[in-house]
Enzyme design. Sequence first.
Site, PDB file in Angstrom:
ATOM      1  N   LYS A  86     -18.144 -33.606  17.278  1.00  0.00           N
ATOM      2  CA  LYS A  86     -18.900 -32.379  17.562  1.00  0.00           C
ATOM      3  C   LYS A  86     -20.046 -32.264  16.556  1.00  0.00           C
ATOM      4  CE  LYS A  86     -16.642 -28.563  18.725  1.00  0.00           C
ATOM      5  NZ  LYS A  86     -15.610 -27.479  18.704  1.00  0.00           N
TER       6      LYS A  86
HETATM    7  C1  E4P Z   1     -16.036 -23.989  19.821  1.00  0.00           C
HETATM    8  O1  E4P Z   1     -16.376 -24.997  19.208  1.00  0.00           O
HETATM    9  C2  E4P Z   1     -15.103 -23.154  19.230  1.00  0.00           C
HETATM   10  O2  E4P Z   1     -13.965 -23.978  18.933  1.00  0.00           O
HETATM   11  C3  E4P Z   1     -14.550 -21.979  19.952  1.00  0.00           C
HETATM   12  O3  E4P Z   1     -14.438 -22.185  21.329  1.00  0.00           O
HETATM   13  C4  E4P Z   1     -15.115 -20.691  19.556  1.00  0.00           C
HETATM   14  O4  E4P Z   1     -14.221 -19.732  19.987  1.00  0.00           O
HETATM   15  P1  E4P Z   1     -14.168 -18.285  19.339  1.00  0.00           P
HETATM   16  O5  E4P Z   1     -15.476 -17.635  19.631  1.00  0.00           O
HETATM   17  O6  E4P Z   1     -13.026 -17.623  20.035  1.00  0.00           O
HETATM   18  O7  E4P Z   1     -13.931 -18.497  17.879  1.00  0.00           O
END
Ligand code: E4P
Length: 225
Positions: A86
């Site tokens: 990522k």
């Molecule tokens: C994305 O990379 C995150 O892991 C995640 O989906 C963010 O979720 P949240 O807004 O509930 O923290």
Amino acid sequence: MRIYIDTANTSDIKRIITKFPVDGVTTNPSLLAREKMNPMAQLKKIISLLEKDMEIHAQVLSSSAEDMIIEADYMRRQLGEQIFIKVPVTHEGIKAMKELSKAGFNLTATAIYTPMQAVMAAKAGARWTAPYVNRLDMIGANGVQVAIDIHNILTQMKGKTGLLAASFKNVEQILKLAEAGAGAVTVAPELLEQFLYHPLTEKAVTDFTNDFECITAKGATMKGL
Ligand code: E4P
């Protein structure tokens, strides 16, 4: 639509994987921090729970493109071919993705808040683009619509990049993306568990069981009749 579990918690992963048809796990640095373990050791533990065709997504922390590339290479050597790196859609992130995609890395562009960021990530060779639906809603935007716009643009671009929508607070948001043909979503375990919930389903099963037991015995099933 592919479905990933958005967590770094191994108990949650074990529980969900044994009962639901999921395609892998996504993590982020905050989710890993919640586990209070060495993050690399935790990722290895997660991978040991996955089937070979499942993906694991984990984020680089470096700030320069050069360091992101070195870090991604280290992560792939440590974690193997199931890893999707990522990378946030910053200037340095896009620069890193351009190089990493040429070197054959599987990439998930993350921290996406606009369709244009997703276009740049697709051009840089990302496999997945991850807009944050609920975080968009929280700042007064329409997260589902932004995700659908991204999906439509990526479909027009006809490349290998898909939508992997993230950050949800309810099942309705996810269903709308399924209707729009989203490639993937990543969902927290507690929300994933709600996917099958309906009180009338529970009632139907209880009623059927009671009727069946009236002509057989308590706890009877077809087996042994
Ligand atoms: C994305 O990379 C995150 O892991 C995640 O989906 C963010 O979720 P949240 O807004 O509930 O923290």
